[in-house]
Write a protein that holds these residues in place. Structure first.
Motif, PDB file in Angstrom:
ATOM      1  N   ARG A   1      -4.599  -2.357   5.216  1.00 11.64           N
ATOM      2  CA  ARG A   1      -4.174  -2.653   3.858  1.00 11.64           C
ATOM      3  C   ARG A   1      -2.750  -2.166   3.628  1.00 11.64           C
ATOM      4  NH1 ARG A   1      -7.001  -5.843   0.301  1.00 11.64           N
ATOM      5  NH2 ARG A   1      -8.887  -4.791   0.983  1.00 11.64           N
ATOM      6  N   ARG A   2      -2.434  -0.979   4.146  1.00  8.41           N
ATOM      7  CA  ARG A   2      -1.088  -0.426   3.975  1.00  8.41           C
ATOM      8  C   ARG A   2      -0.043  -1.224   4.747  1.00  8.41           C
ATOM      9  NH1 ARG A   2      -1.982   5.761   5.328  1.00  8.41           N
ATOM     10  NH2 ARG A   2      -3.980   5.020   6.126  1.00  8.41           N
ATOM     11  N   VAL A   3      -0.406  -1.723   5.928  1.00  6.48           N
ATOM     12  CA  VAL A   3       0.524  -2.558   6.698  1.00  6.48           C
ATOM     13  C   VAL A   3       0.862  -3.828   5.924  1.00  6.48           C
ATOM     14  CG1 VAL A   3       0.787  -3.969   8.779  1.00  6.48           C
ATOM     15  CG2 VAL A   3      -0.185  -1.675   8.948  1.00  6.48           C
ATOM     16  N   VAL A   4      -0.157  -4.468   5.381  1.00  5.69           N
ATOM     17  CA  VAL A   4       0.053  -5.709   4.626  1.00  5.69           C
ATOM     18  C   VAL A   4       0.908  -5.437   3.388  1.00  5.69           C
ATOM     19  CG1 VAL A   4      -1.089  -7.554   3.325  1.00  5.69           C
ATOM     20  CG2 VAL A   4      -2.059  -6.761   5.490  1.00  5.69           C
ATOM     21  N   PHE A   5       0.627  -4.323   2.720  1.00  8.04           N
ATOM     22  CA  PHE A   5       1.416  -3.960   1.545  1.00  8.04           C
ATOM     23  C   PHE A   5       2.870  -3.696   1.929  1.00  8.04           C
ATOM     24  CE2 PHE A   5       3.165  -0.372  -0.928  1.00  8.04           C
ATOM     25  CZ  PHE A   5       3.298  -0.999  -2.156  1.00  8.04           C
ATOM     26  N   ALA A   6       3.094  -2.942   2.986  1.00 10.02           N
ATOM     27  CA  ALA A   6       4.455  -2.581   3.378  1.00 10.02           C
ATOM     28  C   ALA A   6       5.283  -3.811   3.721  1.00 10.02           C
ATOM     29  CB  ALA A   6       4.416  -1.611   4.557  1.00 10.02           C
ATOM     30  N   GLN A   7       4.699  -4.781   4.448  1.00  8.99           N
ATOM     31  CA  GLN A   7       5.490  -5.959   4.803  1.00  8.99           C
ATOM     32  C   GLN A   7       5.864  -6.775   3.571  1.00  8.99           C
ATOM     33  OE1 GLN A   7       4.594  -9.438   4.663  1.00  8.99           O
ATOM     34  NE2 GLN A   7       2.675  -8.915   3.623  1.00  8.99           N
ATOM     35  N   ALA A   8       5.030  -6.683   2.521  1.00  7.30           N
ATOM     36  CA  ALA A   8       5.324  -7.438   1.300  1.00  7.30           C
ATOM     37  C   ALA A   8       6.574  -6.920   0.597  1.00  7.30           C
ATOM     38  CB  ALA A   8       4.134  -7.396   0.348  1.00  7.30           C
ATOM     39  N   LEU A   9       6.954  -5.672   0.836  1.00  8.11           N
ATOM     40  CA  LEU A   9       8.113  -5.088   0.172  1.00  8.11           C
ATOM     41  C   LEU A   9       9.401  -5.256   0.958  1.00  8.11           C
ATOM     42  CD1 LEU A   9       6.744  -1.744  -1.312  1.00  8.11           C
ATOM     43  CD2 LEU A   9       6.603  -4.063  -2.230  1.00  8.11           C
ATOM     44  N   LEU A  10       9.325  -5.792   2.166  1.00  4.66           N
ATOM     45  CA  LEU A  10      10.526  -5.926   2.990  1.00  4.66           C
ATOM     46  C   LEU A  10      11.524  -6.884   2.342  1.00  4.66           C
ATOM     47  CD1 LEU A  10       9.022  -6.162   6.597  1.00  4.66           C
ATOM     48  CD2 LEU A  10      10.112  -4.178   5.508  1.00  4.66           C
ATOM     49  N   GLY A  11      12.784  -6.492   2.388  1.00  2.71           N
ATOM     50  CA  GLY A  11      13.834  -7.359   1.876  1.00  2.71           C
ATOM     51  C   GLY A  11      14.049  -7.290   0.380  1.00  2.71           C
ATOM     52  N   ALA A  12      13.470  -6.298  -0.287  1.00  8.52           N
ATOM     53  CA  ALA A  12      13.615  -6.149  -1.742  1.00  8.52           C
ATOM     54  C   ALA A  12      13.352  -7.467  -2.458  1.00  8.52           C
ATOM     55  CB  ALA A  12      15.014  -5.630  -2.083  1.00  8.52           C
ATOM     56  N   PRO A  13      12.132  -8.018  -2.350  1.00  6.43           N
ATOM     57  CA  PRO A  13      11.828  -9.329  -2.933  1.00  6.43           C
ATOM     58  C   PRO A  13      11.925  -9.330  -4.459  1.00  6.43           C
ATOM     59  CG  PRO A  13       9.819  -8.240  -2.193  1.00  6.43           C
ATOM     60  CD  PRO A  13      10.965  -7.429  -1.672  1.00  6.43           C
ATOM     61  N   GLY A  14      12.256 -10.514  -4.999  1.00  4.62           N
ATOM     62  CA  GLY A  14      12.344 -10.673  -6.442  1.00  4.62           C
ATOM     63  C   GLY A  14      11.018 -11.032  -7.070  1.00  4.62           C
ATOM     64  N   LEU A  15      10.074 -11.508  -6.249  1.00  2.00           N
ATOM     65  CA  LEU A  15       8.717 -11.829  -6.704  1.00  2.00           C
ATOM     66  C   LEU A  15       7.733 -11.181  -5.751  1.00  2.00           C
ATOM     67  CD1 LEU A  15       6.626 -13.385  -8.414  1.00  2.00           C
ATOM     68  CD2 LEU A  15       6.963 -15.333  -6.875  1.00  2.00           C
ATOM     69  N   ILE A  16       6.837 -10.364  -6.274  1.00  2.00           N
ATOM     70  CA  ILE A  16       5.847  -9.655  -5.463  1.00  2.00           C
ATOM     71  C   ILE A  16       4.466  -9.958  -6.017  1.00  2.00           C
ATOM     72  CG2 ILE A  16       5.100  -7.416  -4.588  1.00  2.00           C
ATOM     73  CD1 ILE A  16       7.944  -6.377  -5.107  1.00  2.00           C
ATOM     74  N   ALA A  17       3.600 -10.521  -5.186  1.00  2.00           N
ATOM     75  CA  ALA A  17       2.231 -10.857  -5.576  1.00  2.00           C
ATOM     76  C   ALA A  17       1.282 -10.023  -4.725  1.00  2.00           C
ATOM     77  CB  ALA A  17       1.966 -12.348  -5.376  1.00  2.00           C
ATOM     78  N   LEU A  18       0.488  -9.177  -5.358  1.00  2.00           N
ATOM     79  CA  LEU A  18      -0.349  -8.208  -4.658  1.00  2.00           C
ATOM     80  C   LEU A  18      -1.803  -8.347  -5.091  1.00  2.00           C
ATOM     81  CD1 LEU A  18       1.967  -5.099  -5.244  1.00  2.00           C
ATOM     82  CD2 LEU A  18       1.914  -6.551  -3.205  1.00  2.00           C
ATOM     83  N   ASP A  19      -2.685  -8.555  -4.134  1.00  2.00           N
ATOM     84  CA  ASP A  19      -4.108  -8.716  -4.425  1.00  2.00           C
ATOM     85  C   ASP A  19      -4.858  -7.483  -3.935  1.00  2.00           C
ATOM     86  OD1 ASP A  19      -6.541  -9.717  -5.145  1.00  2.00           O
ATOM     87  OD2 ASP A  19      -6.393 -11.572  -3.997  1.00  2.00           O
ATOM     88  N   GLU A  20      -5.211  -6.610  -4.842  1.00  2.00           N
ATOM     89  CA  GLU A  20      -5.928  -5.359  -4.547  1.00  2.00           C
ATOM     90  C   GLU A  20      -5.238  -4.524  -3.458  1.00  2.00           C
ATOM     91  OE1 GLU A  20      -8.282  -3.934  -6.069  1.00  2.00           O
ATOM     92  OE2 GLU A  20      -9.141  -5.481  -7.347  1.00  2.00           O
ATOM     93  N   PRO A  21      -3.973  -4.181  -3.648  1.00  2.00           N
ATOM     94  CA  PRO A  21      -3.269  -3.408  -2.606  1.00  2.00           C
ATOM     95  C   PRO A  21      -3.794  -1.989  -2.440  1.00  2.00           C
ATOM     96  CG  PRO A  21      -1.953  -3.520  -4.596  1.00  2.00           C
ATOM     97  CD  PRO A  21      -3.115  -4.454  -4.796  1.00  2.00           C
ATOM     98  N   THR A  22      -4.525  -1.467  -3.436  1.00  2.00           N
ATOM     99  CA  THR A  22      -5.026  -0.093  -3.340  1.00  2.00           C
ATOM    100  C   THR A  22      -6.482  -0.019  -2.903  1.00  2.00           C
ATOM    101  OG1 THR A  22      -5.499  -0.159  -5.721  1.00  2.00           O
ATOM    102  CG2 THR A  22      -3.390   0.791  -5.044  1.00  2.00           C
ATOM    103  N   ALA A  23      -7.094  -1.155  -2.600  1.00  3.65           N
ATOM    104  CA  ALA A  23      -8.481  -1.136  -2.127  1.00  3.65           C
ATOM    105  C   ALA A  23      -8.557  -0.431  -0.775  1.00  3.65           C
ATOM    106  CB  ALA A  23      -9.017  -2.558  -2.004  1.00  3.65           C
ATOM    107  N   GLU A  24      -9.643   0.272  -0.542  1.00  3.00           N
ATOM    108  CA  GLU A  24      -9.915   0.993   0.709  1.00  3.00           C
ATOM    109  C   GLU A  24      -8.992   2.177   0.941  1.00  3.00           C
ATOM    110  OE1 GLU A  24     -11.262  -1.561   4.144  1.00  3.00           O
ATOM    111  OE2 GLU A  24     -10.183  -3.086   3.003  1.00  3.00           O
ATOM    112  N   LEU A  25      -8.203   2.559  -0.062  1.00  2.00           N
ATOM    113  CA  LEU A  25      -7.296   3.693   0.094  1.00  2.00           C
ATOM    114  C   LEU A  25      -7.861   4.923  -0.601  1.00  2.00           C
ATOM    115  CD1 LEU A  25      -3.810   2.043  -0.618  1.00  2.00           C
ATOM    116  CD2 LEU A  25      -5.052   2.213   1.559  1.00  2.00           C
ATOM    117  N   ASP A  26      -7.584   6.095  -0.039  1.00  2.00           N
ATOM    118  CA  ASP A  26      -7.974   7.329  -0.707  1.00  2.00           C
ATOM    119  C   ASP A  26      -7.098   7.520  -1.941  1.00  2.00           C
ATOM    120  OD1 ASP A  26      -5.614   9.294  -0.057  1.00  2.00           O
ATOM    121  OD2 ASP A  26      -6.082   8.275   1.828  1.00  2.00           O
TER     122      ASP A  26
END
Length: 218
Positions: free
Chosen positions: A140-165
């Motif tokens: 989950r953290r890998v998928v989240f981290a790649q979504a932030l690469l390049g300082a995107p202007g649009l970020i769409a996140l589907d349950e990025p905190t699921a399965e995290l402590d």
């Protein structure tokens, strides 16, 4: 300032309408999607990320309609769907470099960005390990981290905190709030009640419709 508009958006699967007549304009800031399971929140995020095409209506990115504006949108898009088939044979760093290349990013800069994000969310020590060895939370953290690469202007996140402590979920949430200062961030999360006070709006997805809701709806 980037803008995203949904005009009369509808989505059907095998004749069943999931979303119908959705009209909304997004501006920079955090927008939370709430609603019952199966209401269409993930479908709405996939439409926003142009991962799916609407059955009806149109999306406009900076006043330009898709699909004509799809290239411009995807160059500044960060998308973390809830379910991803990650390449098991790659390390986390190799996967991030692959995603950076697809986005047209400079790889050395993307490497530094990925390492910095990984450090913030407790993943830095593991980025050279094969993804096959990762737990669900690490993936989950890998998928989240790649979504932030390049300082995107649009970020769409589907349950990025699921399965995290709890600690890691707070770290991820902190990064999301930082990016929402400059980007349009649309997300679903089980931490909606905590993030609602920092969101520019909360939208309820239910019965095919999307309506504004107060922070208490989270």
């Amino acid at each position: 300032m980037n803008t995203l508009e949904l005009n009369g958006i509808g989505k059907s699967y095998r004749g069943k309408r999931v979303l119908d007549g959705v009209n909304h304009s997004f501006a920079p800031g955090l927008t939370l999607l709430v609603g019952p399971s199966g209401a269409g929140k993930s479908t709405l995020l996939a439409l926003i990320a142009s991962a799916q095409a609407p059955s009806r209506g149109r999306l406009l990115w900076n006043a330009q309609p898709l699909p004509r504006a799809r290239g411009a949108l995807r160059r500044t898009l960060g998308y973390a769907p809830q379910t991803v088939d990650l390449p098991e044979d790659l390390t986390a760093r190799e996967f991030a470099r692959h995603m950076a290349a697809l986005k047209g990013l400079q790889l050395s800069a993307a490497d530094r960005q990925f390492a910095a994000i990984a450090e913030r969310i407790g993943l830095l020590a593991d980025i050279h390990r094969p993804i096959a060895t990762f737990s669900g939370g690490m993936r989950r953290r890998v998928v989240f981290a790649q979504a932030l690469l390049g300082a995107p202007g649009l970020i769409a996140l589907d349950e990025p905190t699921a399965e995290l402590d709890a600690v890691t979920a707070e770290q991820v949430s902190g990064l999301i709030l930082e990016r929402a200062n400059d980007a349009i961030v649309v997300m679903t999360t089980h931490l909606a009640d905590r993030l609602a006070p920092r969101a520019v709006e909360v939208l309820r997805v239910q019965d095919g419709a999307v309506v504004r809701a107060g922070a208490e709806a989270a």
